[in-house]
Design a protein around this motif. Structure first.
Motif, PDB file in Angstrom:
ATOM      1  N   ILE A  33     -11.710 -26.229  22.030  1.00 45.32           N
ATOM      2  CA  ILE A  33     -11.381 -26.983  20.607  1.00 45.32           C
ATOM      3  C   ILE A  33     -10.061 -26.965  19.329  1.00 45.32           C
ATOM      4  CG2 ILE A  33     -12.557 -27.136  18.291  1.00 45.32           C
ATOM      5  CD1 ILE A  33     -14.297 -28.578  20.311  1.00 45.32           C
ATOM      6  N   ASN A  34      -9.900 -27.398  18.992  1.00 42.61           N
ATOM      7  CA  ASN A  34      -8.077 -28.183  18.579  1.00 42.61           C
ATOM      8  C   ASN A  34      -8.120 -28.246  17.128  1.00 42.61           C
ATOM      9  OD1 ASN A  34      -7.347 -30.527  18.969  1.00 42.61           O
ATOM     10  ND2 ASN A  34      -7.044 -29.022  20.924  1.00 42.61           N
ATOM     11  N   GLU A  35      -6.950 -28.257  17.259  1.00 40.03           N
ATOM     12  CA  GLU A  35      -6.610 -28.701  15.178  1.00 40.03           C
ATOM     13  C   GLU A  35      -6.673 -30.866  15.767  1.00 40.03           C
ATOM     14  OE1 GLU A  35      -3.176 -28.898  17.443  1.00 40.03           O
ATOM     15  OE2 GLU A  35      -4.167 -27.081  16.888  1.00 40.03           O
ATOM     16  N   LYS A  36      -6.984 -31.258  16.635  1.00 43.54           N
ATOM     17  CA  LYS A  36      -7.400 -32.352  16.666  1.00 43.54           C
ATOM     18  C   LYS A  36      -8.659 -32.054  17.295  1.00 43.54           C
ATOM     19  CE  LYS A  36      -2.082 -32.738  18.020  1.00 43.54           C
ATOM     20  NZ  LYS A  36      -1.177 -33.600  18.817  1.00 43.54           N
ATOM     21  N   SER A  37      -9.213 -31.643  17.553  1.00 40.90           N
ATOM     22  CA  SER A  37     -10.846 -32.230  17.932  1.00 40.90           C
ATOM     23  C   SER A  37     -11.725 -32.276  16.704  1.00 40.90           C
ATOM     24  CB  SER A  37     -10.910 -30.533  18.246  1.00 40.90           C
ATOM     25  OG  SER A  37     -10.830 -30.699  19.318  1.00 40.90           O
ATOM     26  N   LYS A  38     -12.491 -33.195  16.991  1.00 38.88           N
ATOM     27  CA  LYS A  38     -13.776 -33.705  16.020  1.00 38.88           C
ATOM     28  C   LYS A  38     -15.331 -33.092  16.289  1.00 38.88           C
ATOM     29  CE  LYS A  38     -13.366 -38.087  14.451  1.00 38.88           C
ATOM     30  NZ  LYS A  38     -13.506 -39.288  14.001  1.00 38.88           N
ATOM     31  N   ILE A  39     -15.864 -32.053  15.904  1.00 41.90           N
ATOM     32  CA  ILE A  39     -16.985 -32.033  15.633  1.00 41.90           C
ATOM     33  C   ILE A  39     -17.807 -32.665  14.867  1.00 41.90           C
ATOM     34  CG2 ILE A  39     -18.597 -29.424  16.047  1.00 41.90           C
ATOM     35  CD1 ILE A  39     -15.984 -28.458  16.768  1.00 41.90           C
ATOM     36  N   LEU A  40     -19.276 -32.558  15.403  1.00 44.43           N
ATOM     37  CA  LEU A  40     -20.442 -33.076  14.649  1.00 44.43           C
ATOM     38  C   LEU A  40     -21.890 -32.268  14.592  1.00 44.43           C
ATOM     39  CD1 LEU A  40     -22.579 -35.428  12.621  1.00 44.43           C
ATOM     40  CD2 LEU A  40     -22.654 -36.265  14.544  1.00 44.43           C
ATOM     41  N   ASP A  41     -22.394 -31.716  13.161  1.00 41.70           N
ATOM     42  CA  ASP A  41     -23.517 -30.735  13.203  1.00 41.70           C
ATOM     43  C   ASP A  41     -24.221 -31.406  13.301  1.00 41.70           C
ATOM     44  OD1 ASP A  41     -25.259 -28.844  13.404  1.00 41.70           O
ATOM     45  OD2 ASP A  41     -23.773 -27.203  12.048  1.00 41.70           O
ATOM     46  N   VAL A  42     -25.255 -31.665  14.054  1.00 43.47           N
ATOM     47  CA  VAL A  42     -26.465 -32.507  14.157  1.00 43.47           C
ATOM     48  C   VAL A  42     -27.927 -31.361  12.596  1.00 43.47           C
ATOM     49  CG1 VAL A  42     -28.474 -33.738  14.644  1.00 43.47           C
ATOM     50  CG2 VAL A  42     -26.228 -34.256  15.565  1.00 43.47           C
ATOM     51  N   GLY A  43     -28.238 -31.499  11.915  1.00 41.51           N
ATOM     52  CA  GLY A  43     -28.680 -30.248  10.911  1.00 41.51           C
ATOM     53  C   GLY A  43     -28.425 -29.290  10.836  1.00 41.51           C
ATOM     54  N   CYS A  44     -27.296 -29.226  10.064  1.00 43.83           N
ATOM     55  CA  CYS A  44     -26.443 -28.531   9.327  1.00 43.83           C
ATOM     56  C   CYS A  44     -26.934 -27.329   8.382  1.00 43.83           C
ATOM     57  CB  CYS A  44     -25.362 -29.086   9.614  1.00 43.83           C
ATOM     58  SG  CYS A  44     -24.874 -29.907   8.380  1.00 43.83           S
ATOM     59  N   GLY A  45     -27.776 -28.058   7.955  1.00 39.74           N
ATOM     60  CA  GLY A  45     -28.153 -27.208   7.363  1.00 39.74           C
ATOM     61  C   GLY A  45     -27.407 -26.925   5.998  1.00 39.74           C
ATOM     62  N   LYS A  46     -26.853 -25.485   5.301  1.00 37.43           N
ATOM     63  CA  LYS A  46     -25.662 -26.119   4.148  1.00 37.43           C
ATOM     64  C   LYS A  46     -24.656 -25.471   4.471  1.00 37.43           C
ATOM     65  CE  LYS A  46     -28.726 -23.175   1.468  1.00 37.43           C
ATOM     66  NZ  LYS A  46     -29.392 -21.756   0.460  1.00 37.43           N
TER      67      LYS A  46
END
Length: 181
Positions: A33-46
């Protein structure tokens, strides 16, 4: 659910400086992962994990989904704008393969088993890579502990049942199990 006494399942869920840093660092290293990456957190809570990732890579594009408006309202301002109120089992408002990594930590077991297939398919659809962590059990004692602790758990699978479910729903990503010994 979120803010009650810690004796009751998820109570006392608050941000602890550095608690998620090790997880964030490991995900960044493992999935390049770097500054150009995209991440999705499913069920990220807070959004505590997203917040830690953002602290390490400030330019990164992060998104999260969660069903709890209270959790979203409690997120740090730096990431709150990137969290949508959304069920994990419903179609995500994202393009195919939009994210370099889709993570879901201790969320999927909170779905009924007939909802898991759509959640796994959506994770696979929007992500180039995936990592999920689910609660499981290897003995009757661990099942009992899981039933007592995980107040929102709906799907109680042994590891081989989870693996069967992953394979039969074409989930492509990595996975791990957490146990209540």
């Amino acid at each position: 659910y979120w803010d009650g006494d810690r004796r009751y399942g998820y109570g006392g869920y608050k941000y602890i400086e550095g608690y998620w840093k090790g997880v964030a660092t490991k995900l960044i290293e493992t999935y390049n992962i770097n500054e150009k990456s995209k991440i999705l957190d499913v069920g990220c809570g807070k959004g505590f994990l997203l917040y830690e990732i953002k602290k390490i890579i400030p330019e990164i594009k992060l998104s999260g989904i969660d069903i709890s408006q209270h959790a979203i309202d409690s997120a740090f301002p730096e990431i709150k704008k990137d969290i949508l109120k959304q069920k994990a089992q419903e179609q995500y408002p994202f393009q195919d393969k939009e994210f370099d990594l889709v993570i879901s930590l201790t969320t999927l077991h909170n779905l009924k088993n007939f909802e898991l297939d759509s959640a796994l398919k959506e994770i696979s659809r929007v992500g180039k890579n995936g990592y999920v962590l689910v609660e499981s059990y290897r003995s009757e004692e661990e099942l009992f502990n899981l039933q007592c602790w995980a107040l929102t758990c709906e799907t109680f699978f042994e590891p081989q049942e989870w693996i069967y479910f992953f394979e039969n729903n074409n989930y492509f990503g990595d996975y791990e199990f957490i146990y209540f010994e």
